[in-house]
Design an enzyme around this catalytic site. Structure first.
Site, PDB file in Angstrom:
ATOM      1  N   GLU A 204       0.797  -1.235   0.083  1.00 37.50           N
ATOM      2  CA  GLU A 204       0.008   0.145  -0.021  1.00 37.50           C
ATOM      3  C   GLU A 204       0.800   1.133   0.181  1.00 37.50           C
ATOM      4  O   GLU A 204       0.772   2.334   0.900  1.00 37.50           O
ATOM      5  CB  GLU A 204      -0.958  -0.012   1.041  1.00 37.50           C
ATOM      6  CG  GLU A 204      -2.016  -1.196   0.929  1.00 37.50           C
ATOM      7  CD  GLU A 204      -3.211  -0.949   1.926  1.00 37.50           C
ATOM      8  OE1 GLU A 204      -3.367  -0.155   2.797  1.00 37.50           O
ATOM      9  OE2 GLU A 204      -4.410  -1.475   1.718  1.00 37.50           O
TER      10      GLU A 204
ATOM     11  N   GLU B 127      -6.171  -7.804  -0.324  1.00 40.54           N
ATOM     12  CA  GLU B 127      -7.016  -7.588   0.740  1.00 40.54           C
ATOM     13  C   GLU B 127      -8.663  -7.187   0.622  1.00 40.54           C
ATOM     14  O   GLU B 127      -8.679  -6.423  -0.563  1.00 40.54           O
ATOM     15  CB  GLU B 127      -6.350  -6.267   1.571  1.00 40.54           C
ATOM     16  CG  GLU B 127      -5.105  -6.647   2.010  1.00 40.54           C
ATOM     17  CD  GLU B 127      -4.702  -5.223   3.052  1.00 40.54           C
ATOM     18  OE1 GLU B 127      -5.507  -4.566   3.416  1.00 40.54           O
ATOM     19  OE2 GLU B 127      -3.377  -5.153   3.138  1.00 40.54           O
TER      20      GLU B 127
END
Ligand SMILES: *[C@@H]1O[C@H](CO)[C@@H](O)[C@H](O)[C@H]1NC(C)=O
Length: 364
Positions: free
Chosen positions: A195, A299
């Site tokens: 991320e 995710e």
């Protein structure tokens, strides 16, 4: 099938023909071992018990307690937050992958942490037949300013060559260690950074991130000829990363995208039925990306802004799209310390919401 035979033909000149796991042919059905090797206070508030409110990440916990005392607390957490029984439960439910996160401590304190943490994961997952992805969540300087980078606050990763170099070194150490390990076939994905956030300074950070991804990729390949190298999409259009397929210096690269239905205004007004339908929105762009690079939804969860009672539908729809248009998924996370079931694979399995081994079909 035809596509992967073609892909195999195209990479055959450079990539070896052995596979640790048949990505693209079998869907990844994975679970993140979140809050384990990188603390997130909302997931494991008990690790922070008795500490002031402003101690809200692993970095501040270590600062507040001192390294030795923090390590004592962390070791007992590491021993209990993921157990062998959990791994067996996931395997028996039909999952085939688990993800371990690499910490800022790893980057800051060198090889001992790099060595002991993955072996802890492998010793659990390897014998029970789960594949492992190792994923650098905690880069020095922080790549996203969030607690799950180990250090919340500012985003400094991109602005210092040493941050990039230390991260490359950690990734290389992991890759080398995995290649030499008896579980060489188990650690089949190494993700170079989780991320990364670009906004505020988009062009500069994107340039630095591409530099880092290139260096980290080659660092893995110097020492490991088997693992897939995963790159996170940095929350930008997936087409930005297609060069990992088109440029022949790269092979066996996986693209990771994260798809939550809870963060952001756009999800506020949705009905539960709309949540169940939402996965269909991603079908085409996942399918397109997956025709270039194995694309996984690394995710996702069942969390929605307002509580829903159709979690089974929401799960089935997501799994259906992620497996059939992409190369599979990793759920976030294996467990939740506040017993938030929509964030917990253990609860979701027990509640029958997530049924990994069934034929999950999305109705789009
Ligand atoms: C990785 O391990 C394999 C198997 O032991 C070995 O043949 C290879 O030389 C190692 N290094 C690289 C770069 O793959």
């Amino acid at each position: 099938m035809a596509r992967s035979v073609l892909a195999l033909f195209l990479v055959a000149c450079v990539a070896p023909l052995t596979f640790a796991w048949p990505y693209g042919e079998q869907p990844v059905r994975g679970v993140n071992l979140g809050g384990w090797l990188v603390l997130e206070k909302w997931m494991t508030p008990n690790v922070f018990s008795g500490l002031p409110d402003n101690v809200n990440d692993e970095y501040k916990l270590t600062q507040h307690l001192g390294y030795a005392e923090a390590e004592k607390r962390l070791r007992s957490h590491w021993d209990t937050w993921v157990t062998e029984a959990d791994i067996i439960k996931f395997k028996n439910a039909g999952l085939n992958h688990a993800t371990g996160l690499l910490t800022l401590r790893t980057a800051n304190h060198g090889f001992p942490e790099v060595g002991t943490m993955p072996s802890r994961l492998q010793a659990g997952a390897g014998p029970h037949g789960l594949q492992v992805m190792m994923d650098l969540h905690g880069a020095p300087g922080s790549q996203n300013g969030n607690d799950h980078s180990g250090q919340s606050g500012s985003i400094g990763f991109y602005y210092n060559d040493e941050n990039l170099q230390r991260s490359v070194n950690v990734v290389r150490q992991i890759a080398r260690w995995a290649n030499a390990s008896e579980w060489r076939n188990t650690v089949s994905i190494i993700q170079t950074l989780n991320e990364p956030i670009l906004w505020d300074d988009y062009d500069y950070r994107l340039g630095r991130l591409k530099d880092y991804y290139g260096m980290a990729y080659h660092a893995v390949r110097e020492v490991n000829d088997l693992a897939v190298v995963a790159v996170h999409d940095a929350f930008i259009d997936l087409t930005n990363w297609y060069y990992f397929r088109d440029d022949p210096q790269y092979w066996w690269v996986m693209l990771d995208t994260h798809l939550y239905q809870v963060f952001g205004d756009e999800y506020q007004g949705l009905t539960c039925e709309q949540h169940a339908a939402l996965a269909c929105r991603y079908r085409d762009r996942l399918g397109d990306a997956n025709s270039k690079l194995w694309t996984v939804v690394g995710e996702w969860s069942l969390a929605t802004p307002h509580s829903c009672n159709n979690q089974g539908d929401i799960a089935r729809q997501q799994i259906g799209v992620y497996e059939n248009s992409g190369s599979g998924y990793f759920f976030w996370s294996h467990n939740n310390g506040q017993n938030w079931a929509e964030w917990s694979m253990k609860h979701s399995l027990d509640n029958g919401w997530i049924r990994p081994s069934e034929n999950n079909v999305a109705y789009c």
